[in-house]
Scaffold this motif. Structure first.
Motif, short mmCIF file in Angstrom:
data_model
loop_
_atom_site.label_atom_id
_atom_site.label_comp_id
_atom_site.label_asym_id
_atom_site.label_seq_id
_atom_site.Cartn_x
_atom_site.Cartn_y
_atom_site.Cartn_z
N ALA A 64 0.83 -1.21 0.00
CA ALA A 64 0.00 0.00 0.00
C ALA A 64 0.86 1.26 0.00
N ALA A 65 1.92 1.27 0.81
CA ALA A 65 2.81 2.43 0.87
C ALA A 65 3.54 2.63 -0.45
N THR A 66 3.92 1.54 -1.11
CA THR A 66 4.61 1.64 -2.40
C THR A 66 3.71 2.22 -3.47
N VAL A 67 2.48 1.73 -3.54
CA VAL A 67 1.52 2.26 -4.52
C VAL A 67 1.26 3.74 -4.27
N ARG A 68 1.10 4.08 -3.00
CA ARG A 68 0.84 5.49 -2.65
C ARG A 68 2.04 6.36 -3.02
N SER A 69 3.23 5.87 -2.76
CA SER A 69 4.45 6.63 -3.10
C SER A 69 4.55 6.85 -4.61
N LEU A 224 6.36 5.00 1.31
CA LEU A 224 7.38 3.99 1.63
C LEU A 224 8.46 4.53 2.58
N PRO A 225 8.99 5.73 2.34
CA PRO A 225 10.01 6.25 3.28
C PRO A 225 9.46 6.47 4.69
#
Length: 266
Positions: A64-69, A224-225
């Motif tokens: 989810a964090a990767t897609v959002r990033s 992601l960060p």
């Protein structure tokens, strides 16, 4: 005849340079190496394994964090590059005017002001808008990243424009081409390496940003960060090394492409 000064000939230059390189790159090398550690320690080698890459790949929070990033970075790079192209044209394809230096300074303001100051200012500004509108979506992060990335896209585009031959554009104008036709048929084909380089640089800056994102994001909007930062405050495992290695690979790839595009003359 006195010899010209050359820093590389000074005593100890090689030793100092090598020491700096070791101190700079050894932690990164260790991070990459321990991302393949089969154990849970980030300091004790227990054997080679892809375990933590598989763990990160299957982690729903990481997904989810990767897609959002990626969504934020793509939108931010597109907006920042568009604004940077217009700003570069306005500051290079015009006669010198009063206040041109001030305009240049304003465009590059995010590079000169500490990022924490920009983050706090955006936090206060967006907080007032959130209270007034009730909206807490990703648009705030996209706007914040776009504003911060504009100078990173602007500089390579402006440099490309300054290095281009104006004779072709002037000749097209003499042949009654409209300003838009001159841009579309003459300027843009020569400018595309600079545009791509600026877009990729803006994308990487947005993808890696922590400070502004940490201040502007709402609940449940980890990139992601910021997800990695949150994990580091809890339990550190080689999964963080694996995610960092992937981000490092993406950044290095974009830098290589940026360098190659910067050398294209036509």
């Amino acid at each position: 005849m006195a010899r010209s000064f050359n820093i590389r000939r000074q005593t100890g230059f090689t030793a100092i340079a090598m020491t700096c390189f070791v101190l700079l790159y050894m932690p990164i090398i260790l991070l990459v190496v321990y991302s393949f550690n089969s154990g849970t320690s980030i300091a004790i080698w227990e054997g080679f394994s892809w375990r933590w890459y598989q763990s990160a790949w299957q982690n729903e929070q990481v997904q989810a964090a990767t897609v959002r990033s990626l969504v934020i970075a793509l939108w931010a790079s597109a907006i920042a590059t568009t604004v940077a192209v217009l700003a570069a044209l306005a500051t290079t394809r015009t006669r010198k005017f009063k206040g041109q230096s001030a305009v240049f300074a304003m465009i590059n303001q995010p590079l000169m002001v500490p990022e924490i100051v920009t983050a706090v200012a955006l936090l206060i500004f967006f907080a007032m808008i959130k209270v007034a509108t009730g909206y807490t979506g990703l648009l705030y992060l996209i706007i914040a990243h776009s504003a911060f990335c504009i100078p990173f896209a602007y500089l390579p585009i402006r440099a490309r424009l300054q290095g281009m031959d104006l004779n072709l554009e002037q000749a097209a104008a003499d042949l009654y081409a409209t300003p838009f036709q001159v841009f579309r048929r003459i300027t843009l084909p020569q400018l595309w390496p600079g545009i791509l380089a600026g877009a990729m640089l803006a994308f990487v800056i947005s993808l890696d940003d922590v400070v502004i994102t940490e201040f502007v994001k709402s609940a449940g909007q980890d990139t992601l960060p910021t997800y990695m930062l949150g994990q580091l405050r809890r339990v550190v495992t080689p999964e963080i090394n694996a995610i960092s290695t992937v981000l490092l690979g993406i950044s290095v790839t974009f830098v290589i492409i940026f360098t190659v595009l910067g050398k294209i003359k036509k």
